[in-house]
Design an enzyme around this catalytic site. Structure first.
Site, short mmCIF file in Angstrom:
data_model
loop_
_atom_site.label_atom_id
_atom_site.label_comp_id
_atom_site.label_asym_id
_atom_site.label_seq_id
_atom_site.Cartn_x
_atom_site.Cartn_y
_atom_site.Cartn_z
N ARG A 88 0.82 -1.21 0.00
CA ARG A 88 0.00 0.00 0.00
C ARG A 88 0.86 1.26 0.00
O ARG A 88 0.32 2.35 -0.03
CB ARG A 88 -0.89 0.02 1.24
CG ARG A 88 -2.34 -0.45 0.98
CD ARG A 88 -3.06 -0.41 2.31
NE ARG A 88 -4.48 -0.30 2.22
CZ ARG A 88 -5.33 -1.32 2.31
NH1 ARG A 88 -4.89 -2.54 2.37
NH2 ARG A 88 -6.64 -1.10 2.30
N ARG A 122 -21.49 -2.17 2.91
CA ARG A 122 -20.81 -3.45 3.19
C ARG A 122 -21.12 -3.94 4.60
O ARG A 122 -21.10 -3.18 5.55
CB ARG A 122 -19.30 -3.27 3.03
CG ARG A 122 -18.51 -4.52 3.38
CD ARG A 122 -17.13 -4.52 2.80
NE ARG A 122 -16.24 -3.52 3.36
CZ ARG A 122 -14.98 -3.35 2.95
NH1 ARG A 122 -14.49 -4.10 1.98
NH2 ARG A 122 -14.23 -2.43 3.51
N ARG A 153 -18.07 -2.72 9.35
CA ARG A 153 -16.71 -2.48 9.83
C ARG A 153 -16.60 -1.05 10.36
O ARG A 153 -17.18 -0.13 9.78
CB ARG A 153 -15.71 -2.66 8.68
CG ARG A 153 -15.29 -4.10 8.47
CD ARG A 153 -14.47 -4.32 7.23
NE ARG A 153 -13.41 -3.36 6.97
CZ ARG A 153 -12.52 -3.48 6.00
NH1 ARG A 153 -12.56 -4.54 5.19
NH2 ARG A 153 -11.60 -2.57 5.79
N ARG A 164 -10.02 7.24 4.17
CA ARG A 164 -9.29 6.11 3.56
C ARG A 164 -9.02 6.39 2.09
O ARG A 164 -7.98 6.01 1.55
CB ARG A 164 -10.09 4.81 3.73
CG ARG A 164 -10.02 4.29 5.15
CD ARG A 164 -11.08 3.25 5.40
NE ARG A 164 -10.88 2.03 4.66
CZ ARG A 164 -11.86 1.18 4.37
NH1 ARG A 164 -13.09 1.43 4.73
NH2 ARG A 164 -11.60 0.08 3.70
#
Ligand code: AMP
Length: 207
Positions: A88, A122, A153, A164
């Site tokens: 990443r 999600r 989450r 993010r």
């Protein structure tokens, strides 16, 4: 074949890596899953990583690099693997160059709009780990596969998703250039339907 799945959060790296594991036998090496497992088990690594993850920041390079190095030394990773969520940062990619040979890097391209829709809907099963989208669930709280409890989450909350994405643009996007220069990069458009995207991925990989 040693494969990297690159892409923004919500591009579908985990979804497609999980399917490749089941259907083609490639071990799915997901640093996010490994970190979350450490958090659930309360290990020192998990304790060190938790705050970074909850705030949508990257866990320090040395922590994830050490974790991946260990994982790639395991027997099942000697005949191919899919790296899902690693590297990443450029520092991680450079470290990986010294750990394993990479054959192909799939850059899963997705619009920001799709990312926001996918991540905000999600849900993850706390028992079996399966991942769903609310648009396909009759009951947003119960896993249709095992009856376990579905949760969002912590890092899929709207404000953390946006952060993010910023982190992705700043720290991870430079890897597109890094792997393009290395002659390993293939772009795959993954905005549409998951089954179609998976088919495109298989075609590109030639498997
Ligand atoms: P993921 O499940 O891949 O979306 O990862 C969830 C979170 O775990 C990320 O937002 C980071 O906080 C952390 N994480 C996962 N992989 C890495 C990595 N390669 N480097 C640093 N942090 C990571």
């Amino acid at each position: 074949m040693n494969i990297i799945f690159l892409g923004a959060p919500g591009a579908g790296k985990g979804t497609h890596a999980a399917r490749l594991k089941v259907e083609k036998g490639y071990p799915q090496i997901s640093t996010g899953d490994m970190l979350r497992r450490n958090i659930a088990e309360g290990t020192p690594l998990g304790l060190a990583a938790k705050q970074y993850i909850d705030e949508g920041e990257l866990v320090p390079d040395e922590v994830v690099i050490g974790m991946v190095k260990q994982r790639l030394a395991e027997a099942d990773a000697q005949n191919g693997f899919v790296l899902d969520g690693f590297p990443r940062t450029v520092t991680q990619a450079q470290a990986l160059d010294g750990i394993a040979r990479i054959d192909v890097v799939l850059n899963l391209e997705v619009t920001e709009d799709t990312v926001l829709k996918r991540l905000s809907g999600r849900r993850v099963c706390t028992s079996c780990g399966s991942v769903f989208h609310t648009s396909r669930l009759e009951d947003e709280t119960v896993c249709p596969l095992c009856g376990g409890k579905l949760m969002q989450r912590a890092d899929d909350k709207p404000e953390t998703i946006l952060h993010r994405l910023e982190v992705y643009h700043e720290q991870t996007e430079p890897l597109i250039e890094y792997y393009d220069q290395a002659g390993l990069l293939i772009n795959v458009q993954v905005d549409g339907d998951a089954d179609d995207n998976y088919r495109d991925i298989l075609k590109v990989l030639g498997i």
